[in-house]
Motif scaffolding. Structure first.
Motif, PDB file in Angstrom:
ATOM      1  N   GLN A 103       0.812  -1.211   0.000  1.00  0.00           N
ATOM      2  CA  GLN A 103       0.000   0.000   0.000  1.00  0.00           C
ATOM      3  C   GLN A 103       0.851   1.268   0.000  1.00  0.00           C
ATOM      4  O   GLN A 103       0.328   2.370  -0.235  1.00  0.00           O
ATOM      5  N   ASN A 104       2.155   1.159   0.254  1.00  0.00           N
ATOM      6  CA  ASN A 104       3.015   2.340   0.228  1.00  0.00           C
ATOM      7  C   ASN A 104       3.422   2.746  -1.183  1.00  0.00           C
ATOM      8  O   ASN A 104       3.834   3.888  -1.403  1.00  0.00           O
ATOM      9  N   TRP A 105       3.297   1.824  -2.131  1.00  0.00           N
ATOM     10  CA  TRP A 105       3.722   2.111  -3.506  1.00  0.00           C
ATOM     11  C   TRP A 105       2.539   2.639  -4.309  1.00  0.00           C
ATOM     12  O   TRP A 105       1.542   1.949  -4.483  1.00  0.00           O
ATOM     13  N   CYS A 106       2.679   3.872  -4.806  1.00  0.00           N
ATOM     14  CA  CYS A 106       1.607   4.515  -5.564  1.00  0.00           C
ATOM     15  C   CYS A 106       2.133   4.859  -6.953  1.00  0.00           C
ATOM     16  O   CYS A 106       2.734   5.919  -7.171  1.00  0.00           O
ATOM     17  N   LEU A 107       1.930   3.949  -7.881  1.00  0.00           N
ATOM     18  CA  LEU A 107       2.448   4.097  -9.235  1.00  0.00           C
ATOM     19  C   LEU A 107       1.292   4.110 -10.226  1.00  0.00           C
ATOM     20  O   LEU A 107       0.205   3.584  -9.961  1.00  0.00           O
ATOM     21  N   PHE A 108       1.570   4.690 -11.401  1.00  0.00           N
ATOM     22  CA  PHE A 108       0.554   4.874 -12.421  1.00  0.00           C
ATOM     23  C   PHE A 108       1.123   4.440 -13.772  1.00  0.00           C
ATOM     24  O   PHE A 108       2.303   4.130 -13.893  1.00  0.00           O
ATOM     25  N   PHE A 109       0.262   4.445 -14.793  1.00  0.00           N
ATOM     26  CA  PHE A 109       0.691   4.103 -16.150  1.00  0.00           C
ATOM     27  C   PHE A 109       1.952   4.879 -16.535  1.00  0.00           C
ATOM     28  O   PHE A 109       2.893   4.344 -17.111  1.00  0.00           O
ATOM     29  N   SER A 110       1.967   6.164 -16.216  1.00  0.00           N
ATOM     30  CA  SER A 110       3.063   7.031 -16.647  1.00  0.00           C
ATOM     31  C   SER A 110       4.386   6.692 -15.977  1.00  0.00           C
ATOM     32  O   SER A 110       5.444   7.120 -16.439  1.00  0.00           O
ATOM     33  N   ASP A 111       4.349   5.938 -14.871  1.00  0.00           N
ATOM     34  CA  ASP A 111       5.573   5.591 -14.170  1.00  0.00           C
ATOM     35  C   ASP A 111       6.246   4.357 -14.744  1.00  0.00           C
ATOM     36  O   ASP A 111       7.329   3.967 -14.287  1.00  0.00           O
ATOM     37  N   CYS A 112       5.600   3.719 -15.709  1.00  0.00           N
ATOM     38  CA  CYS A 112       6.216   2.611 -16.434  1.00  0.00           C
ATOM     39  C   CYS A 112       6.962   3.191 -17.638  1.00  0.00           C
ATOM     40  O   CYS A 112       6.873   4.376 -17.927  1.00  0.00           O
ATOM     41  N   ASP A 113       7.679   2.359 -18.360  1.00  0.00           N
ATOM     42  CA  ASP A 113       8.405   2.882 -19.527  1.00  0.00           C
ATOM     43  C   ASP A 113       7.689   2.565 -20.827  1.00  0.00           C
ATOM     44  O   ASP A 113       8.216   2.801 -21.897  1.00  0.00           O
ATOM     45  N   GLN A 114       6.427   2.046 -20.736  1.00  0.00           N
ATOM     46  CA  GLN A 114       5.749   1.636 -21.966  1.00  0.00           C
ATOM     47  C   GLN A 114       5.007   2.777 -22.659  1.00  0.00           C
ATOM     48  O   GLN A 114       4.811   2.734 -23.862  1.00  0.00           O
ATOM     49  N   VAL A 115       4.523   3.785 -21.915  1.00  0.00           N
ATOM     50  CA  VAL A 115       3.683   4.819 -22.540  1.00  0.00           C
ATOM     51  C   VAL A 115       4.203   6.210 -22.216  1.00  0.00           C
ATOM     52  O   VAL A 115       4.948   6.398 -21.268  1.00  0.00           O
TER      53      VAL A 115
END
Length: 362
Positions: free
Chosen positions: A350-362
């Motif tokens: 629950q401490n990790w708050c990541l989104f699509f933009s935090d990946c390297d795909q998009v």
């Protein structure tokens, strides 16, 4: 000066990916990044580049501090030179440099089968998974594209709830987004820093993408934003992101992506309504968003009709803790890695708050 050779290699590793049609994306990510020079290690054979390992510097809020970290991106080896240790050597060199550069950690979003190359170096390993959420806008249209037959189903009713917010399209990010970051970020234990400088680079500096950014405001205060784009899923075209879906398609699907969303809960709810309205106007079939599995916004998405559908490949977040000046296989460094790997703060999903933009795909 190696950009053309690097992009040529990456287009072989990931054939058909639009961002490797020319050097513009690579230059944006690695030459125009405002957070410092990238870490890029190359492998050569007889003058030809056969391997590429890269780490993109970004700032991340970790507890009460903002630290320089690295996003592992665009890394691979030419198919003709795999399984001979090239990639392992590139990983070791890049990780060592990231520690020497003061990056507190490096992270990446991977398909689990790719993690064998990383386990030796990443003592934290998997910290959470990424959850794919979708919302179908027109079931009749979507099912026709799978079955090839016309079907009639009642459309999903449109909900409009602005709660006295003014929602508008952003053409220029200003200082109000710094205030937004300062006010909202304390609710997120671990999150990539989303201030004015980051948003300008990430969404307005890339010449190969046409992102649309909406903001929600009250009394001239920005209380949240979302970033949108569209893409097309082609039938029978292999993609690691859609391999389970595209094989069953009869016609292309228009997919709307919620790349990023950030703000107070009420603003996020309003922005999701705006995203749905935007995508309906663009004749999108299905909306797709990817969040870390315990992201606090998941409840808002679910209440608004988004569902977890396993039509995309399982993706996990893996993290390496960096020790400055230490070589990876030294006994002292290994013991320190084991100590860090038991830190409950980093291991709580629950401490990790990541989104699509935090990946390297998009």
């Amino acid at each position: 000066g190696d950009e053309f050779s690097i992009v040529r290699l990456l287009s072989v590793i990931w054939p058909g990916v639009d961002k490797w049609r020319d050097t513009r994306f690579w230059r944006w990510r690695y030459k125009e990044n405002p957070f410092g020079p990238p870490i890029v290690w190359l492998a050569e054979f007889k003058g030809e580049i056969i391997g590429h390992r890269a780490i993109v510097p970004v700032y991340m809020k970790i507890g009460g501090i903002e630290a320089l970290v690295g996003l592992v991106a665009d890394s691979g080896v030419h198919p003709g030179f795999r399984r001979i240790g090239v990639y392992r050597n590139l990983v070791s060199l890049a990780q060592k440099e990231s520690a020497e550069r003061g990056m507190k950690l490096t992270y990446g979003v991977y398909i689990p089968r790719h993690l064998k190359s990383y386990n030796r170096y990443e003592r934290l390993g998997e910290v959470c998974s990424m959850t794919s959420l979708i919302k179908v806008i027109d079931w009749s249209q979507l099912l026709r594209k799978f079955s090839g037959k016309s079907l009639f189903l009642p459309s999903v009713p449109e909900h409009s709830n602005t709660e006295n917010f003014n929602v508008f399209k952003v053409n220029r990010v200003d200082e109000r987004f710094n205030i937004l970051w300062k006010n909202v970020s304390p609710a997120f234990p671990i999150i990539v820093k989303r201030d004015m400088e980051y948003l300008r680079w990430r969404y307005f500096g890339l010449p190969t993408e046409n992102y649309v950014l909406y903001a929600a405001e009250k009394s001239n205060k920005i209380l949240g934003y979302c970033v949108l784009k569209e893409r097309v899923i082609q039938p029978q075209v292999f993609s690691e992101d859609h391999s389970l879906l595209s094989r069953f398609l009869k016609e292309p699907i228009n997919e709307g992506l919620i790349i990023d969303i950030f703000g107070c809960p009420n603003a996020v709810k309003v922005l999701l309504h705006k995203a749905e309205q935007h995508f309906k106007e663009k004749s999108v079939d299905v909306i797709h968003c990817r969040l870390s599995e315990k992201n606090p916004y998941l409840k808002i998405f679910t209440k608004l009709g988004y569902r977890t559908i396993p039509y995309t490949l399982h993706m996990i977040v893996s993290v390496a803790m960096n020790l400055q000046g230490k070589i990876m296989d030294e006994k002292k460094a290994f013991k320190e890695f084991l100590r860090l790997s038991r830190n409950p703060f980093f291991l709580k999903k629950q401490n990790w708050c990541l989104f699509f933009s935090d990946c390297d795909q998009v």
